[in-house]
Write a protein that holds these residues in place. Structure first.
Motif, PDB file in Angstrom:
ATOM      1  N   PHE A 148     -64.620  -7.552  49.952  1.00 27.59           N
ATOM      2  CA  PHE A 148     -64.100  -8.795  50.534  1.00 27.59           C
ATOM      3  C   PHE A 148     -62.810  -8.521  51.289  1.00 27.59           C
ATOM      4  CE2 PHE A 148     -65.957 -12.109  47.301  1.00 27.59           C
ATOM      5  CZ  PHE A 148     -67.212 -11.961  47.875  1.00 27.59           C
ATOM      6  N   GLU A 149     -62.781  -8.934  52.548  1.00 33.77           N
ATOM      7  CA  GLU A 149     -61.558  -8.864  53.337  1.00 33.77           C
ATOM      8  C   GLU A 149     -60.705 -10.095  53.043  1.00 33.77           C
ATOM      9  OE1 GLU A 149     -63.504  -8.679  57.106  1.00 33.77           O
ATOM     10  OE2 GLU A 149     -64.408  -6.758  56.581  1.00 33.77           O
ATOM     11  N   LYS A 150     -61.377 -11.185  52.757  1.00 34.08           N
ATOM     12  CA  LYS A 150     -60.743 -12.428  52.317  1.00 34.08           C
ATOM     13  C   LYS A 150     -61.652 -13.048  51.263  1.00 34.08           C
ATOM     14  CE  LYS A 150     -58.286 -13.755  56.488  1.00 34.08           C
ATOM     15  NZ  LYS A 150     -56.909 -13.916  56.059  1.00 34.08           N
ATOM     16  N   GLU A 151     -61.050 -13.637  50.250  1.00 33.43           N
ATOM     17  CA  GLU A 151     -61.812 -14.365  49.240  1.00 33.43           C
ATOM     18  C   GLU A 151     -61.841 -15.841  49.601  1.00 33.43           C
ATOM     19  OE1 GLU A 151     -60.916 -13.568  45.132  1.00 33.43           O
ATOM     20  OE2 GLU A 151     -60.198 -11.567  45.640  1.00 33.43           O
ATOM     21  N   ILE A 152     -62.862 -16.533  49.130  1.00 31.47           N
ATOM     22  CA  ILE A 152     -62.970 -17.987  49.269  1.00 31.47           C
ATOM     23  C   ILE A 152     -62.999 -18.546  47.846  1.00 31.47           C
ATOM     24  CG2 ILE A 152     -64.253 -19.911  50.284  1.00 31.47           C
ATOM     25  CD1 ILE A 152     -65.627 -17.845  52.151  1.00 31.47           C
ATOM     26  N   PRO A 153     -61.854 -18.562  47.160  1.00 35.56           N
ATOM     27  CA  PRO A 153     -61.833 -18.942  45.742  1.00 35.56           C
ATOM     28  C   PRO A 153     -62.302 -20.371  45.486  1.00 35.56           C
ATOM     29  CG  PRO A 153     -59.599 -18.722  46.584  1.00 35.56           C
ATOM     30  CD  PRO A 153     -60.519 -18.242  47.666  1.00 35.56           C
ATOM     31  N   GLY A 154     -62.103 -21.254  46.432  1.00 41.49           N
ATOM     32  CA  GLY A 154     -62.523 -22.643  46.247  1.00 41.49           C
ATOM     33  C   GLY A 154     -64.015 -22.791  46.027  1.00 41.49           C
ATOM     34  N   PHE A 155     -64.808 -21.851  46.557  1.00 45.63           N
ATOM     35  CA  PHE A 155     -66.253 -21.943  46.354  1.00 45.63           C
ATOM     36  C   PHE A 155     -66.604 -21.831  44.875  1.00 45.63           C
ATOM     37  CE2 PHE A 155     -70.202 -19.749  45.450  1.00 45.63           C
ATOM     38  CZ  PHE A 155     -71.088 -20.748  45.824  1.00 45.63           C
ATOM     39  N   GLY A 156     -66.139 -20.777  44.223  1.00 43.33           N
ATOM     40  CA  GLY A 156     -66.454 -20.585  42.805  1.00 43.33           C
ATOM     41  C   GLY A 156     -65.931 -21.723  41.947  1.00 43.33           C
ATOM     42  N   GLU A 157     -64.731 -22.185  42.272  1.00 43.77           N
ATOM     43  CA  GLU A 157     -64.136 -23.293  41.520  1.00 43.77           C
ATOM     44  C   GLU A 157     -64.982 -24.559  41.663  1.00 43.77           C
ATOM     45  OE1 GLU A 157     -60.365 -23.361  43.452  1.00 43.77           O
ATOM     46  OE2 GLU A 157     -59.664 -21.554  42.443  1.00 43.77           O
ATOM     47  N   LEU A 158     -65.358 -24.875  42.906  1.00 43.52           N
ATOM     48  CA  LEU A 158     -66.155 -26.080  43.152  1.00 43.52           C
ATOM     49  C   LEU A 158     -67.547 -25.951  42.553  1.00 43.52           C
ATOM     50  CD1 LEU A 158     -66.414 -28.874  44.395  1.00 43.52           C
ATOM     51  CD2 LEU A 158     -67.006 -27.770  46.586  1.00 43.52           C
ATOM     52  N   PHE A 159     -68.144 -24.770  42.662  1.00 47.43           N
ATOM     53  CA  PHE A 159     -69.470 -24.552  42.084  1.00 47.43           C
ATOM     54  C   PHE A 159     -69.453 -24.787  40.574  1.00 47.43           C
ATOM     55  CE2 PHE A 159     -72.653 -21.895  40.055  1.00 47.43           C
ATOM     56  CZ  PHE A 159     -73.810 -22.386  40.649  1.00 47.43           C
ATOM     57  N   ARG A 160     -68.455 -24.241  39.902  1.00 42.96           N
ATOM     58  CA  ARG A 160     -68.367 -24.438  38.453  1.00 42.96           C
ATOM     59  C   ARG A 160     -68.126 -25.914  38.114  1.00 42.96           C
ATOM     60  NH1 ARG A 160     -66.968 -19.232  39.145  1.00 42.96           N
ATOM     61  NH2 ARG A 160     -64.840 -19.577  39.857  1.00 42.96           N
ATOM     62  N   TYR A 161     -67.278 -26.571  38.886  1.00 40.54           N
ATOM     63  CA  TYR A 161     -67.006 -27.997  38.666  1.00 40.54           C
ATOM     64  C   TYR A 161     -68.295 -28.812  38.795  1.00 40.54           C
ATOM     65  CZ  TYR A 161     -65.340 -32.726  39.528  1.00 40.54           C
ATOM     66  OH  TYR A 161     -65.149 -34.082  39.466  1.00 40.54           O
ATOM     67  N   LYS A 162     -69.053 -28.546  39.856  1.00 45.74           N
ATOM     68  CA  LYS A 162     -70.291 -29.289  40.081  1.00 45.74           C
ATOM     69  C   LYS A 162     -71.367 -28.926  39.054  1.00 45.74           C
ATOM     70  CE  LYS A 162     -69.934 -30.598  44.901  1.00 45.74           C
ATOM     71  NZ  LYS A 162     -70.383 -31.973  44.755  1.00 45.74           N
ATOM     72  N   SER A 163     -71.316 -27.733  38.494  1.00 43.57           N
ATOM     73  CA  SER A 163     -72.292 -27.287  37.500  1.00 43.57           C
ATOM     74  C   SER A 163     -72.021 -27.854  36.114  1.00 43.57           C
ATOM     75  CB  SER A 163     -72.292 -25.761  37.402  1.00 43.57           C
ATOM     76  OG  SER A 163     -72.655 -25.179  38.617  1.00 43.57           O
ATOM     77  N   LEU A 164     -70.812 -28.310  35.886  1.00 38.98           N
ATOM     78  CA  LEU A 164     -70.401 -28.783  34.564  1.00 38.98           C
ATOM     79  C   LEU A 164     -71.342 -29.858  34.013  1.00 38.98           C
ATOM     80  CD1 LEU A 164     -68.225 -28.442  32.390  1.00 38.98           C
ATOM     81  CD2 LEU A 164     -66.892 -30.186  33.564  1.00 38.98           C
ATOM     82  N   GLU A 165     -71.729 -30.796  34.853  1.00 39.22           N
ATOM     83  CA  GLU A 165     -72.607 -31.882  34.413  1.00 39.22           C
ATOM     84  C   GLU A 165     -73.972 -31.357  33.947  1.00 39.22           C
ATOM     85  OE1 GLU A 165     -74.728 -35.680  36.453  1.00 39.22           O
ATOM     86  OE2 GLU A 165     -72.594 -35.429  36.892  1.00 39.22           O
ATOM     87  N   ASP A 166     -74.484 -30.326  34.623  1.00 37.52           N
ATOM     88  CA  ASP A 166     -75.810 -29.790  34.293  1.00 37.52           C
ATOM     89  C   ASP A 166     -75.798 -28.838  33.107  1.00 37.52           C
ATOM     90  OD1 ASP A 166     -77.047 -31.153  36.376  1.00 37.52           O
ATOM     91  OD2 ASP A 166     -76.786 -29.498  37.782  1.00 37.52           O
TER      92      ASP A 166
END
Length: 179
Positions: free
Chosen positions: A110-128
């Motif tokens: 990775f030249e740059k990370e997109i940390p918000g993706f993993g954070e948002l994915f986990r947040y949205k997965s919480l309900e399931d």
């Protein structure tokens, strides 16, 4: 009402992209080998990704099934990055088992990370999946001017990531990467 900057950027961004899909599964690879499509490999997550992307007007220009081995994963990633694809998505190999090597194989590039993706994915997965989200190591970043998303291998995980995060933000992400 005045539009926000993200809304303006999304409106001005391209709407259709070319995607590379890489499924990482040693057991599936042992059974199906170098399959040319998710259908040939009976790859439910790969098929779900392909169907969702094509229904949304995108093109799947690259598919690869590889074993959970560092060299296989990195070879597939770099082959995808050398193709005409705009965005690379992997599924599988993101767990905590010793054989799960996707994150360790890809993130060093990775030249740059997109940390918000993993954070948002986990947040949205919480309900399931509830507190099991703590085992989810979904990540995203930029390699060679292309967005790379590493997703868990379950069909529900790839459907959530694509439908609720990646597709809605694809234009915005690609636009910023190419500025």
């Amino acid at each position: 009402m005045k539009e926000s900057t993200p809304e303006i950027h999304k409106k001005e961004a391209r709407k259709a992209f070319s995607f590379a899909l890489i499924t990482i599964s040693s057991s599936r690879y042992e059974k199906y080998g170098d399959s040319a499509s998710p259908e040939e490999a009976e790859d439910l997550s790969g098929k779900a990704m392909k169907d969702i992307l094509e229904t949304a007007g995108h093109k799947v220009s690259f598919y690869r099934l590889v074993s959970d081995e560092k060299i296989s994963i990195t070879d597939a990633i770099f082959a995808a990055l050398e193709s005409s694809t705009d965005i690379v998505i992997t599924s599988g190999g993101t767990g905590l088992a010793p054989k799960d090597l996707t994150i360790e194989s890809i993130t060093p590039f990775f030249e740059k990370e997109i940390p918000g993706f993993g954070e948002l994915f986990r947040y949205k997965s919480l309900e399931d999946i509830g507190t099991s989200v703590i085992l989810t190591r979904a990540v995203a970043g930029v390699i060679k001017g292309k967005a790379v998303f590493c997703l868990p291998g379950s069909p529900n995980a790839v459907k959530l990531a694509l439908s609720e995060i990646i597709i809605p933000e694809a234009g915005h992400i690609v636009r910023h990467i190419r500025e």
